[in-house]
Write a protein that holds these residues in place. Structure first.
Motif, PDB file in Angstrom:
ATOM      1  N   LYS A 156       5.744 -16.003  -8.309  1.00 25.00           N
ATOM      2  CA  LYS A 156       5.965 -15.091  -7.176  1.00 25.00           C
ATOM      3  C   LYS A 156       5.044 -13.877  -7.254  1.00 25.00           C
ATOM      4  O   LYS A 156       4.511 -13.416  -6.248  1.00 25.00           O
ATOM      5  CB  LYS A 156       7.424 -14.630  -7.174  1.00 25.00           C
ATOM      6  CG  LYS A 156       8.353 -15.556  -6.399  1.00 25.00           C
ATOM      7  CD  LYS A 156       8.469 -15.058  -4.964  1.00 25.00           C
ATOM      8  CE  LYS A 156       9.057 -16.103  -4.019  1.00 25.00           C
ATOM      9  NZ  LYS A 156      10.086 -16.977  -4.559  1.00 25.00           N
TER      10      LYS A 156
ATOM     11  N   PRO B 134      -4.887 -20.745   0.896  1.00 21.66           N
ATOM     12  CA  PRO B 134      -5.157 -22.090   1.384  1.00 21.66           C
ATOM     13  C   PRO B 134      -6.637 -22.258   1.704  1.00 21.66           C
ATOM     14  O   PRO B 134      -7.227 -21.420   2.384  1.00 21.66           O
ATOM     15  CB  PRO B 134      -4.327 -22.187   2.666  1.00 21.66           C
ATOM     16  CG  PRO B 134      -3.343 -21.085   2.599  1.00 21.66           C
ATOM     17  CD  PRO B 134      -3.876 -20.048   1.677  1.00 21.66           C
TER      18      PRO B 134
ATOM     19  N   LEU C   4      -5.414 -18.617  -4.778  1.00 24.46           N
ATOM     20  CA  LEU C   4      -4.305 -19.438  -4.288  1.00 24.46           C
ATOM     21  C   LEU C   4      -4.265 -19.528  -2.770  1.00 24.46           C
ATOM     22  O   LEU C   4      -3.422 -20.225  -2.218  1.00 24.46           O
ATOM     23  CB  LEU C   4      -2.977 -18.867  -4.802  1.00 24.46           C
ATOM     24  CG  LEU C   4      -2.898 -18.691  -6.318  1.00 24.46           C
ATOM     25  CD1 LEU C   4      -1.576 -18.062  -6.712  1.00 24.46           C
ATOM     26  CD2 LEU C   4      -3.090 -20.019  -7.028  1.00 24.46           C
TER      27      LEU C   4
ATOM     28  N   GLN D 260       1.415 -13.821  -5.623  1.00 23.96           N
ATOM     29  CA  GLN D 260       1.145 -13.979  -4.197  1.00 23.96           C
ATOM     30  C   GLN D 260       0.008 -13.049  -3.802  1.00 23.96           C
ATOM     31  O   GLN D 260      -0.045 -11.898  -4.230  1.00 23.96           O
ATOM     32  CB  GLN D 260       2.402 -13.649  -3.387  1.00 23.96           C
ATOM     33  CG  GLN D 260       3.347 -14.837  -3.286  1.00 23.96           C
ATOM     34  CD  GLN D 260       4.585 -14.535  -2.446  1.00 23.96           C
ATOM     35  OE1 GLN D 260       4.620 -13.543  -1.737  1.00 23.96           O
ATOM     36  NE2 GLN D 260       5.594 -15.389  -2.556  1.00 23.96           N
TER      37      GLN D 260
ATOM     38  N   LEU E 230      -3.000 -24.371 -12.793  1.00 20.77           N
ATOM     39  CA  LEU E 230      -2.959 -23.960 -11.393  1.00 20.77           C
ATOM     40  C   LEU E 230      -1.548 -24.058 -10.823  1.00 20.77           C
ATOM     41  O   LEU E 230      -1.108 -23.192 -10.059  1.00 20.77           O
ATOM     42  CB  LEU E 230      -3.921 -24.837 -10.589  1.00 20.77           C
ATOM     43  CG  LEU E 230      -3.972 -24.582  -9.083  1.00 20.77           C
ATOM     44  CD1 LEU E 230      -4.393 -23.158  -8.784  1.00 20.77           C
ATOM     45  CD2 LEU E 230      -4.906 -25.582  -8.403  1.00 20.77           C
ATOM     46  N   SER E 231      -0.824 -25.100 -11.202  1.00 21.83           N
ATOM     47  CA  SER E 231       0.535 -25.279 -10.657  1.00 21.83           C
ATOM     48  C   SER E 231       1.445 -24.114 -11.050  1.00 21.83           C
ATOM     49  O   SER E 231       2.282 -23.672 -10.258  1.00 21.83           O
ATOM     50  CB  SER E 231       1.114 -26.602 -11.148  1.00 21.83           C
ATOM     51  OG  SER E 231       1.041 -26.675 -12.556  1.00 21.83           O
ATOM     52  N   ASP E 232       1.262 -23.579 -12.283  1.00 23.18           N
ATOM     53  CA  ASP E 232       2.044 -22.420 -12.704  1.00 23.18           C
ATOM     54  C   ASP E 232       1.638 -21.164 -11.942  1.00 23.18           C
ATOM     55  O   ASP E 232       2.478 -20.326 -11.594  1.00 23.18           O
ATOM     56  CB  ASP E 232       1.879 -22.177 -14.214  1.00 23.18           C
ATOM     57  CG  ASP E 232       2.629 -23.204 -15.053  1.00 23.18           C
ATOM     58  OD1 ASP E 232       3.179 -24.162 -14.459  1.00 23.18           O
ATOM     59  OD2 ASP E 232       2.662 -23.058 -16.290  1.00 23.18           O
ATOM     60  N   LEU E 233       0.341 -21.033 -11.718  1.00 24.79           N
ATOM     61  CA  LEU E 233      -0.137 -19.874 -10.953  1.00 24.79           C
ATOM     62  C   LEU E 233       0.481 -19.899  -9.552  1.00 24.79           C
ATOM     63  O   LEU E 233       0.959 -18.889  -9.050  1.00 24.79           O
ATOM     64  CB  LEU E 233      -1.669 -19.900 -10.845  1.00 24.79           C
ATOM     65  CG  LEU E 233      -2.449 -19.761 -12.157  1.00 24.79           C
ATOM     66  CD1 LEU E 233      -3.941 -19.989 -11.918  1.00 24.79           C
ATOM     67  CD2 LEU E 233      -2.228 -18.393 -12.794  1.00 24.79           C
ATOM     68  N   ARG E 234       0.466 -21.075  -8.945  1.00 20.54           N
ATOM     69  CA  ARG E 234       1.033 -21.211  -7.593  1.00 20.54           C
ATOM     70  C   ARG E 234       2.519 -20.876  -7.572  1.00 20.54           C
ATOM     71  O   ARG E 234       3.033 -20.344  -6.590  1.00 20.54           O
ATOM     72  CB  ARG E 234       0.859 -22.647  -7.095  1.00 20.54           C
ATOM     73  CG  ARG E 234      -0.513 -22.965  -6.612  1.00 20.54           C
ATOM     74  CD  ARG E 234      -0.508 -24.214  -5.737  1.00 20.54           C
ATOM     75  NE  ARG E 234      -1.847 -24.742  -5.547  1.00 20.54           N
ATOM     76  CZ  ARG E 234      -2.761 -24.167  -4.781  1.00 20.54           C
ATOM     77  NH1 ARG E 234      -2.478 -23.060  -4.144  1.00 20.54           N
ATOM     78  NH2 ARG E 234      -3.958 -24.699  -4.662  1.00 20.54           N
ATOM     79  N   ALA E 235       3.200 -21.228  -8.652  1.00 21.89           N
ATOM     80  CA  ALA E 235       4.656 -21.062  -8.685  1.00 21.89           C
ATOM     81  C   ALA E 235       5.057 -19.615  -8.952  1.00 21.89           C
ATOM     82  O   ALA E 235       6.222 -19.256  -8.760  1.00 21.89           O
ATOM     83  CB  ALA E 235       5.257 -21.985  -9.748  1.00 21.89           C
TER      84      ALA E 235
END
Length: 153
Positions: free
Chosen positions: A120, A130, A128, A123, A113-118
DNA sequence: GCCAACGTTGGC
DNA sequence: GCCAACGTTGGC
């Protein structure tokens, strides 16, 4: 025109390996009890592809790919008194909840998930957003390709 | 285990 | 139809 999706499951309950080991590597995706998620299930077509996403676990993220092999039909667990997903308000003649059948295709190298969030390029991905808690999520073609590329990198 | 975000329920 | 209370999700 095949669409793409993301389906969440807690690996303690049902993991991508559990799906792979099922007879025919196939399983009903039952137990969805949210109207928006249900409506997405109903929009799925045979042949659509979906990411398998592990949630509520030490390493949440995308772990595999599956195929929708049967379109939406009444989720039998809503009528099963012994099921955790039993819904007393669902009537046989007017089923409330739907499920589809999915078939394991392949595992992916974990995309956390952290990679997905990072990323660009991701988006706008509903996962992702909120506060997004939907367990069934549509994925655009561009986002699908990008996540596949992240897994293959 | 905490907590923020969101959906659902039910009284009015 | 409003909205407060409650339950659930899911990352951390």
């Amino acid at each position: 025109m095949t669409a793409h999706w993301l389906l969440k499951s807690e690996p303690d309950e049902f993991s991508v390996d559990d799906l792979r080991r099922r007879p025919g590597s196939t399983e009903p995706w039952s137990g969805v009890r949210n109207f928006q998620a249900r409506n997405f299930l109903r929009a799925m077509k045979k042949g659509d592809l979906a990411f398998f996403y592990h949630s509520s676990c030490p390493e949440p993220g995308v772990v595999g790919i599956m195929e929708i092999v049967r379109q939406a039909y009444p989720d039998p667990t809503q009528f099963d008194r012994k099921s955790a997903y039993f819904d007393a308000s669902a009537r046989k003649e007017a089923p409330k909840w739907s499920c589809v059948d999915v078939e394991f295709k392949r595992k992916l190298k974990l995309v956390p998930l952290s990679d997905l969030r990072a990323a660009k390029a991701l988006q706008g991905l509903k996962l992702l957003m909120p506060g997004s808690r939907l367990s069934v999520i549509p994925v655009s073609n561009a986002h699908w390709r990008h996540i596949c590329a992240m897994a293959d990198a």
